[in-house]
Enzyme design. Structure first.
Site, PDB file in Angstrom:
ATOM      1  N   ARG A   8      37.905  38.836  40.023  1.00 51.83           N
ATOM      2  CA  ARG A   8      36.663  38.440  40.849  1.00 51.83           C
ATOM      3  C   ARG A   8      37.091  38.856  42.189  1.00 51.83           C
ATOM      4  O   ARG A   8      37.960  38.895  42.781  1.00 51.83           O
ATOM      5  CB  ARG A   8      36.267  37.080  40.962  1.00 51.83           C
ATOM      6  CG  ARG A   8      35.770  36.380  39.383  1.00 51.83           C
ATOM      7  CD  ARG A   8      34.194  36.936  39.532  1.00 51.83           C
ATOM      8  NE  ARG A   8      33.872  36.706  38.055  1.00 51.83           N
ATOM      9  CZ  ARG A   8      33.781  37.101  36.954  1.00 51.83           C
ATOM     10  NH1 ARG A   8      34.323  38.433  36.853  1.00 51.83           N
ATOM     11  NH2 ARG A   8      33.347  36.793  35.761  1.00 51.83           N
ATOM     12  N   HIS A  35      31.790  47.075  38.850  1.00 50.64           N
ATOM     13  CA  HIS A  35      31.921  45.932  37.795  1.00 50.64           C
ATOM     14  C   HIS A  35      31.725  46.649  36.449  1.00 50.64           C
ATOM     15  O   HIS A  35      30.650  45.841  35.877  1.00 50.64           O
ATOM     16  CB  HIS A  35      30.852  44.923  38.351  1.00 50.64           C
ATOM     17  CG  HIS A  35      31.484  43.626  37.688  1.00 50.64           C
ATOM     18  ND1 HIS A  35      31.365  42.601  38.326  1.00 50.64           N
ATOM     19  CD2 HIS A  35      31.903  43.313  36.652  1.00 50.64           C
ATOM     20  CE1 HIS A  35      31.718  41.199  37.785  1.00 50.64           C
ATOM     21  NE2 HIS A  35      32.181  41.782  36.602  1.00 50.64           N
TER      22      HIS A  35
END
Ligand code: NDP
Length: 307
Positions: free
Chosen positions: A222, A270
């Site tokens: 993350r 991502h």
């Protein structure tokens, strides 16, 4: 009983259709069209607005639309007694393994430099190092698949987790000493940790100082695992040689962000692994039925531990 899909920025109509096909007669609603909030007992979410979960008084379960649950646990309005679950998709772990193996081999064989040479039509052979030590932070569903993948390719693999692990071909470590043992030896350090209070900001200057000079950091966990200014500092000082980042504190990465223009940093949007709609809908449908029958959801999360 009603299920609510809160998936801002996506068009969940396809998912709702698949769910209705699997669950004939189910009441599937799409946020923000919640209808009567008292009806909602199951929420499936990805990046909902904070505070939203506390507005459903009869909630019996919340499921993440992906592998991470940090976006759910960050919502303090969610009552402590409501169970939380997530998607566990073996294909997702394999996709991450492919991405990470690709990144490491492309870096090791210097493809990015040849691309630049080609642009200049310049024949510039380089030697390549046989750098082969991969350190993996997080040996869960994804990290253990990735570790096995690198080990099968002949890399020397070490991994870090909270509890003791035994994985063939992988040197497993725990605790602060284990972390140093990994960072000090790795040519490539890969973060596949969940985001929790214990792991937020773990990729910081003091960790970089413990890493092998010139090594490469890859973050597919993350964005908030990384202290961004510390990474730029470590690259400026040559402590790290390169980084590949798939996740960011702010996504999409803002246009004026310094990462865009750093030649040592590869930015990917991502995409290291994408959730497969079929797998997710099957797990959502099963959890909906489990909630209706008063059973625990598949793939529950420990809310105290944070993953
Ligand atoms: P798991 O929960 O299966 O595994 C988490 C691992 O991290 C476990 O091995 C756990 O140790 C370890 N861990 C957690 N906290 C600590 C800590 N404080 N110190 C040391 N080890 C720790 O998660 P997954 O493998 O399914 O996913 C991991 C993360 O990958 C997700 O949370 C998400 O953030 C990220 N992800 C990113 C994607 C992307 O597109 N970039 C896609 C999917 C996931 P133990 O085994 O001992 O409990």
């Amino acid at each position: 009983m009603a299920m609510l899909l809160i998936l801002p920025g996506r068009n969940p109509t396809n998912i709702a259709d698949l769910l209705e096909a699997r669950l004939p007669g189910a009441d599937v609603r799409i946020w923000p069209e919640t209808g009567t909030r008292e009806d909602i007992d199951f929420v499936v979410t990805w990046n909902h607005p904070e505070g939203e979960l506390g507005t459903f008084p009869n909630l019996k379960g919340v499921m993440s639309f992906g592998a991470g649950v940090d976006h759910i646990l960050a919502d303090r309005s969610l009552p402590a007694a409501v169970p939380v679950s997530r998607v566990v998709d073996p294909v997702l772990a394999e996709d991450l393994r492919e991405y990470l193996v690709g990144v490491v081999i492309a870096h090791r064989r210097r493809f990015h430099e040849y691309r630049e040479s080609q642009r200049r039509m310049s024949w510039e052979p380089h030697r390549y190092t046989r750098a082969s030590r991969v350190g993996i932070l997080g040996l869960g569903r994804i990290g253990s698949t990735v570790a096995r993948g690198f080990a099968a390719l002949g890399f020397q693999v070490s991994g870090w987790s909270t509890g003791d692990k035994s994985l063939p071909g992988v040197s497993c470590h725990t605790g602060p000493e284990g972390l140093i043992a990994i960072t000090a030896g790795a040519d490539y350090l890969i973060c596949l940790l969940p985001l929790t209070p214990a792991t937020e900001g773990i990729l910081n200057y003091s960790l970089f100082a413990s890493m092998k000079r010139g090594s490469c950091l890859i973050n597919a966990g993350r964005g908030a695992h990384l202290a961004e200014a510390d990474l730029l500092d470590a690259l400026d000082k040559g402590m790290l040689g390169a980084a590949c980042l798939d996740v960011f504190r702010e996504e999409p990465l803002p246009p004026d962000h310094p990462f865009w223009k750093r030649p040592e940093i590869i930015v990917t949007p991502h995409v290291s692994a994408l959730t497969a709609t079929e797998t997710v809908t099957a797990q959502i449908a099963e959890n909906y039925e489990r909630i209706a029958e008063g059973l625990p959801m598949l793939h529950p999360v420990d809310r105290i531990r944070g993953y």
